[in-house]
Design an enzyme around this catalytic site. Sequence first.
Site, PDB file in Angstrom:
ATOM      1  N   SER A   1      68.918 -29.698  69.343  1.00 13.09           N
ATOM      2  CA  SER A   1      70.121 -30.429  68.998  1.00 13.09           C
ATOM      3  C   SER A   1      71.353 -29.856  68.117  1.00 13.09           C
ATOM      4  O   SER A   1      72.335 -30.427  67.869  1.00 13.09           O
ATOM      5  CB  SER A   1      69.646 -31.796  68.143  1.00 13.09           C
ATOM      6  OG  SER A   1      69.244 -31.221  66.979  1.00 13.09           O
TER       7      SER A   1
ATOM      8  N   SER B   1      65.312 -27.563  68.041  1.00 10.96           N
ATOM      9  CA  SER B   1      66.738 -27.848  67.926  1.00 10.96           C
ATOM     10  C   SER B   1      67.679 -26.527  67.444  1.00 10.96           C
ATOM     11  O   SER B   1      68.762 -26.613  67.497  1.00 10.96           O
ATOM     12  CB  SER B   1      66.906 -28.728  67.145  1.00 10.96           C
ATOM     13  OG  SER B   1      66.357 -30.236  67.764  1.00 10.96           O
TER      14      SER B   1
ATOM     15  N   LYS C   1      75.164 -28.109  60.062  1.00 13.55           N
ATOM     16  CA  LYS C   1      74.733 -29.142  60.790  1.00 13.55           C
ATOM     17  C   LYS C   1      74.859 -30.338  60.164  1.00 13.55           C
ATOM     18  O   LYS C   1      74.781 -30.924  59.075  1.00 13.55           O
ATOM     19  CB  LYS C   1      73.405 -29.157  61.173  1.00 13.55           C
ATOM     20  CG  LYS C   1      73.107 -30.078  62.345  1.00 13.55           C
ATOM     21  CD  LYS C   1      71.451 -29.670  62.888  1.00 13.55           C
ATOM     22  CE  LYS C   1      70.963 -30.675  64.150  1.00 13.55           C
ATOM     23  NZ  LYS C   1      69.578 -30.549  64.410  1.00 13.55           N
TER      24      LYS C   1
END
Length: 441
Positions: free
Chosen positions: A150, A174, A74
């Site tokens: 997310s 997330s 990420k």
Amino acid sequence: MTTATSMTRALAAGDTTSAQLAAAAIDRARQPESTAVLLALTADRARYQAEAADRRRARGAARGDLDGIPIAWKDVFDIQGTVTTAGSASHLHDAPAAVDSHLVRRAHDSGLITLGKTNLSEFAFSGLGVNRYFGTPINPVAPERVPGGSSSGSAVAVARGIVPLAVGTDTSGSVRVPAAYCGIIGYRATPGRYGPNDFAPLSATLDSIGLFATTVDDIIALDRVLAPGEHDDPPRSRRFVIPAGEWTEDLTPEIAADFQAVIAEMRCAETDIRIRSIPSLDTAQKLMDSHGTIVGAEAHRLHRHRLDSTLPIEPATRRRLEDNAHTADSLAPVYAAMRALCADFAAELDGATLLCPTVRHAPPRLSELSDPAHYDNLNASTLRTTMALSYLGACGITLPIRASASRPPSGLLLSRPSGHDAELLAHAAAIGPQRRILTYP
């Protein structure tokens, strides 16, 4: 070869090489359907690391089971030579990272091949996974729906088969949410399991690291690399508790059907499952409903300067920051009750694992998000279950369930108190291979 475990077997048998695995991952990352999944493709680095892995294997010096396996990160983690954007155009002109984050270095030292950095909701501050500037990764199992956030790019990278493993962060859901929405496995580790956080933060109180894969075995293998020495013997008993109340009653009919189907399968296998109230969970939700959320207050504290900046931020991010402008003023009771409620949660489970749906509705359609108020309501409802469990310090893993191929996947969420990761992963491993209702892409 879609899993890290199968790739490891193929490498050991000489049926493939790390260089070939890296080349295939790079090729998949460059396909049109993979647009917006990765924000930085570190192709040269991946090739170099893969060639080094092949040389080690040739001389019998592999660094571990995952030596030579591709992984994606990420874009809140620093990777040397790339800009860490946190999914925001406001960071585009920042200086590239001088060194890797410590977790990236640990993975590299174990032989994992860094493919690049994945897309996300801006500042990791949304459960829907939409990014207006960099593009929204396409959910491979439901292209007309959001991928969840997310950590949207990390989930889609695994679900699409670009890489078998990816790393995200999970503050309010997330990792667990996008895994459920994309039909894969997502694991939120106990905060601190992998050492001090050195990624771009959202909420210092609640931030944690999470892992994506398509099998529990792959999650366990990566966890062993990233948390050496943190592995206990598996538990002897496997008891489960379903929380009464909104956690299993405030569901759309499709989610309720999927959940009931998997619970029926487990009961047919004589699994010990009981339904009862979990007072700490109910109290946690009432506190947040009355006073606001820690993540909202801490995100505003971290990013409030952006509201008056000329640097671009997305309208949905701006709305959430503005909505939390005064949350900190009323949040003292939420902070004050947190430690005791975490202890109560562990005592109430009494060694059992909590079972509930990961999200209470299917992933929203992208076409539903044009109205700002509806967008914000969907974001809040998407995170409602996982956010409360984050507040209670729970580690959690979502497994994909799908009673009918005609509708989007949903997730079965297993949660344990803080620090009970070994038991959680053992319970997930016991459930996964034995349940016909669990499906994988």
